[in-house]
Write a protein that holds these residues in place. Structure first.
Motif, PDB file in Angstrom:
ATOM      1  N   VAL A 105      -3.664   9.366 -12.142  1.00 38.68           N
ATOM      2  CA  VAL A 105      -4.428   8.609 -11.151  1.00 38.68           C
ATOM      3  C   VAL A 105      -3.462   8.101 -10.088  1.00 38.68           C
ATOM      4  O   VAL A 105      -2.368   7.623 -10.388  1.00 38.68           O
ATOM      5  CB  VAL A 105      -5.179   7.434 -11.821  1.00 38.68           C
ATOM      6  N   ARG A 106      -3.872   8.216  -8.837  1.00 42.91           N
ATOM      7  CA  ARG A 106      -3.080   7.757  -7.690  1.00 42.91           C
ATOM      8  C   ARG A 106      -3.974   6.944  -6.755  1.00 42.91           C
ATOM      9  O   ARG A 106      -5.189   6.920  -6.903  1.00 42.91           O
ATOM     10  CB  ARG A 106      -2.478   8.945  -6.925  1.00 42.91           C
ATOM     11  N   ARG A 107      -3.359   6.301  -5.787  1.00 46.39           N
ATOM     12  CA  ARG A 107      -4.076   5.469  -4.829  1.00 46.39           C
ATOM     13  C   ARG A 107      -3.582   5.801  -3.424  1.00 46.39           C
ATOM     14  O   ARG A 107      -2.390   5.990  -3.199  1.00 46.39           O
ATOM     15  CB  ARG A 107      -3.786   4.003  -5.144  1.00 46.39           C
ATOM     16  N   LEU A 108      -4.521   5.895  -2.485  1.00 42.97           N
ATOM     17  CA  LEU A 108      -4.198   6.022  -1.070  1.00 42.97           C
ATOM     18  C   LEU A 108      -4.653   4.740  -0.380  1.00 42.97           C
ATOM     19  O   LEU A 108      -5.833   4.394  -0.435  1.00 42.97           O
ATOM     20  CB  LEU A 108      -4.907   7.213  -0.428  1.00 42.97           C
ATOM     21  N   ALA A 109      -3.725   4.049   0.245  1.00 39.53           N
ATOM     22  CA  ALA A 109      -4.052   2.843   1.007  1.00 39.53           C
ATOM     23  C   ALA A 109      -3.808   3.159   2.482  1.00 39.53           C
ATOM     24  O   ALA A 109      -2.717   3.592   2.852  1.00 39.53           O
ATOM     25  CB  ALA A 109      -3.199   1.675   0.552  1.00 39.53           C
ATOM     26  N   THR A 110      -4.821   2.945   3.307  1.00 39.04           N
ATOM     27  CA  THR A 110      -4.735   3.258   4.734  1.00 39.04           C
ATOM     28  C   THR A 110      -4.763   1.966   5.548  1.00 39.04           C
ATOM     29  O   THR A 110      -5.604   1.094   5.326  1.00 39.04           O
ATOM     30  CB  THR A 110      -5.910   4.160   5.167  1.00 39.04           C
ATOM     31  N   TYR A 111      -3.814   1.867   6.492  1.00 38.65           N
ATOM     32  CA  TYR A 111      -3.691   0.701   7.367  1.00 38.65           C
ATOM     33  C   TYR A 111      -3.723   1.173   8.812  1.00 38.65           C
ATOM     34  O   TYR A 111      -3.235   2.258   9.123  1.00 38.65           O
ATOM     35  CB  TYR A 111      -2.366  -0.023   7.117  1.00 38.65           C
ATOM     36  N   ARG A 112      -4.255   0.335   9.692  1.00 32.46           N
ATOM     37  CA  ARG A 112      -4.271   0.655  11.122  1.00 32.46           C
ATOM     38  C   ARG A 112      -3.366  -0.338  11.846  1.00 32.46           C
ATOM     39  O   ARG A 112      -3.429  -1.537  11.612  1.00 32.46           O
ATOM     40  CB  ARG A 112      -5.695   0.595  11.692  1.00 32.46           C
ATOM     41  N   LEU A 113      -2.537   0.197  12.741  1.00 37.23           N
ATOM     42  CA  LEU A 113      -1.656  -0.635  13.558  1.00 37.23           C
ATOM     43  C   LEU A 113      -2.480  -1.282  14.656  1.00 37.23           C
ATOM     44  O   LEU A 113      -3.066  -0.582  15.485  1.00 37.23           O
ATOM     45  CB  LEU A 113      -0.526   0.209  14.160  1.00 37.23           C
ATOM     46  N   ALA A 114      -2.582  -2.588  14.626  1.00 40.55           N
ATOM     47  CA  ALA A 114      -3.400  -3.321  15.618  1.00 40.55           C
ATOM     48  C   ALA A 114      -2.755  -3.299  16.995  1.00 40.55           C
ATOM     49  O   ALA A 114      -1.591  -3.112  17.151  1.00 40.55           O
ATOM     50  CB  ALA A 114      -3.614  -4.748  15.155  1.00 40.55           C
ATOM     51  N   ALA A 155       3.462   8.040   3.807  1.00 41.19           N
ATOM     52  CA  ALA A 155       4.688   7.729   3.075  1.00 41.19           C
ATOM     53  C   ALA A 155       4.418   7.730   1.578  1.00 41.19           C
ATOM     54  O   ALA A 155       3.415   7.180   1.116  1.00 41.19           O
ATOM     55  CB  ALA A 155       5.213   6.366   3.506  1.00 41.19           C
ATOM     56  N   ARG A 156       5.329   8.336   0.846  1.00 43.03           N
ATOM     57  CA  ARG A 156       5.253   8.366  -0.618  1.00 43.03           C
ATOM     58  C   ARG A 156       6.646   8.106  -1.175  1.00 43.03           C
ATOM     59  O   ARG A 156       7.604   8.781  -0.814  1.00 43.03           O
ATOM     60  CB  ARG A 156       4.761   9.726  -1.104  1.00 43.03           C
ATOM     61  N   ALA A 157       6.760   7.134  -2.056  1.00 46.66           N
ATOM     62  CA  ALA A 157       8.014   6.844  -2.765  1.00 46.66           C
ATOM     63  C   ALA A 157       9.184   6.618  -1.810  1.00 46.66           C
ATOM     64  O   ALA A 157      10.267   7.160  -2.008  1.00 46.66           O
ATOM     65  CB  ALA A 157       8.329   7.961  -3.758  1.00 46.66           C
ATOM     66  N   VAL A 158       8.953   5.830  -0.773  1.00 46.66           N
ATOM     67  CA  VAL A 158      10.007   5.549   0.205  1.00 46.66           C
ATOM     68  C   VAL A 158      10.618   4.177  -0.034  1.00 46.66           C
ATOM     69  O   VAL A 158      11.825   4.037  -0.137  1.00 46.66           O
ATOM     70  CB  VAL A 158       9.454   5.634   1.653  1.00 46.66           C
ATOM     71  N   ALA A 159       9.766   3.159  -0.109  1.00 43.09           N
ATOM     72  CA  ALA A 159      10.213   1.773  -0.253  1.00 43.09           C
ATOM     73  C   ALA A 159       8.985   0.913  -0.524  1.00 43.09           C
ATOM     74  O   ALA A 159       7.873   1.422  -0.665  1.00 43.09           O
ATOM     75  CB  ALA A 159      10.914   1.323   1.033  1.00 43.09           C
ATOM     76  N   ALA A 160       9.192  -0.386  -0.555  1.00 42.31           N
ATOM     77  CA  ALA A 160       8.069  -1.321  -0.699  1.00 42.31           C
ATOM     78  C   ALA A 160       7.155  -1.185   0.523  1.00 42.31           C
ATOM     79  O   ALA A 160       7.627  -0.857   1.626  1.00 42.31           O
ATOM     80  CB  ALA A 160       8.594  -2.747  -0.804  1.00 42.31           C
ATOM     81  N   PRO A 161       5.850  -1.422   0.361  1.00 44.57           N
ATOM     82  CA  PRO A 161       4.924  -1.280   1.493  1.00 44.57           C
ATOM     83  C   PRO A 161       5.341  -2.044   2.746  1.00 44.57           C
ATOM     84  O   PRO A 161       5.211  -1.536   3.863  1.00 44.57           O
ATOM     85  CB  PRO A 161       3.594  -1.813   0.937  1.00 44.57           C
ATOM     86  N   ALA A 166      -1.810  -2.643  -3.333  1.00 46.15           N
ATOM     87  CA  ALA A 166      -1.776  -2.358  -1.897  1.00 46.15           C
ATOM     88  C   ALA A 166      -2.048  -3.669  -1.165  1.00 46.15           C
ATOM     89  O   ALA A 166      -3.146  -4.225  -1.287  1.00 46.15           O
ATOM     90  CB  ALA A 166      -2.819  -1.316  -1.535  1.00 46.15           C
ATOM     91  N   PRO A 167      -1.075  -4.205  -0.424  1.00 50.80           N
ATOM     92  CA  PRO A 167      -1.281  -5.481   0.258  1.00 50.80           C
ATOM     93  C   PRO A 167      -2.476  -5.431   1.212  1.00 50.80           C
ATOM     94  O   PRO A 167      -2.777  -4.385   1.785  1.00 50.80           O
ATOM     95  CB  PRO A 167       0.016  -5.681   1.047  1.00 50.80           C
ATOM     96  N   VAL A 168      -3.132  -6.571   1.386  1.00 50.40           N
ATOM     97  CA  VAL A 168      -4.267  -6.660   2.310  1.00 50.40           C
ATOM     98  C   VAL A 168      -3.781  -6.499   3.750  1.00 50.40           C
ATOM     99  O   VAL A 168      -4.431  -5.863   4.565  1.00 50.40           O
ATOM    100  CB  VAL A 168      -4.997  -8.013   2.142  1.00 50.40           C
ATOM    101  N   ARG A 169      -2.616  -7.046   4.041  1.00 50.35           N
ATOM    102  CA  ARG A 169      -2.062  -6.977   5.390  1.00 50.35           C
ATOM    103  C   ARG A 169      -0.563  -6.680   5.288  1.00 50.35           C
ATOM    104  O   ARG A 169       0.109  -7.168   4.400  1.00 50.35           O
ATOM    105  CB  ARG A 169      -2.296  -8.306   6.101  1.00 50.35           C
ATOM    106  N   LEU A 170      -0.088  -5.890   6.219  1.00 47.28           N
ATOM    107  CA  LEU A 170       1.343  -5.580   6.299  1.00 47.28           C
ATOM    108  C   LEU A 170       1.880  -6.092   7.630  1.00 47.28           C
ATOM    109  O   LEU A 170       1.124  -6.218   8.594  1.00 47.28           O
ATOM    110  CB  LEU A 170       1.564  -4.066   6.214  1.00 47.28           C
TER     111      LEU A 170
END
Length: 83
Positions: A74-83, A16-22, A49-53
């Motif tokens: 400069v950009r940032r990629l934050a990757t999260y895994r669905l538990a 997701a890019r530029a969609v909404a808040a994380p 980038a929040p620690v947890r979503l």
């Protein structure tokens, strides 16, 4: 309820890019992902980038990079895994 009730498929990764808040993106991505799937947020470098979503999503990686070119940004990629 799913945001897209007619979809039967789930995915391994959502980007997701530029969609909404994380937090909102996590809510939208949750029904689209397999358990263990990844949510990748493409953010501005100064974005937090929040620690947890919600979902629950756990942060796996937070990487900063520079786009090439004369107006390098400069950009940032934050990757999260669905538990």
């Amino acid at each position: 309820p799913s945001i897209l009730p007619h979809w039967q498929d789930r995915f391994a990764r959502v980007l997701a890019r530029a969609v909404a808040a994380p937090e909102k993106i996590a809510e939208l991505a949750d029904p689209l992902l397999f358990p263990g799937g990844e949510l990748v947020l493409w953010l501005d470098a100064d974005a937090k980038a929040p620690v947890r979503l919600p979902g629950p999503f756990l942060k796996e990686e937070d990487r900063e990079y520079t786009l090439p070119g004369e107006d390098a940004r400069v950009r940032r990629l934050a990757t999260y895994r669905l538990a």
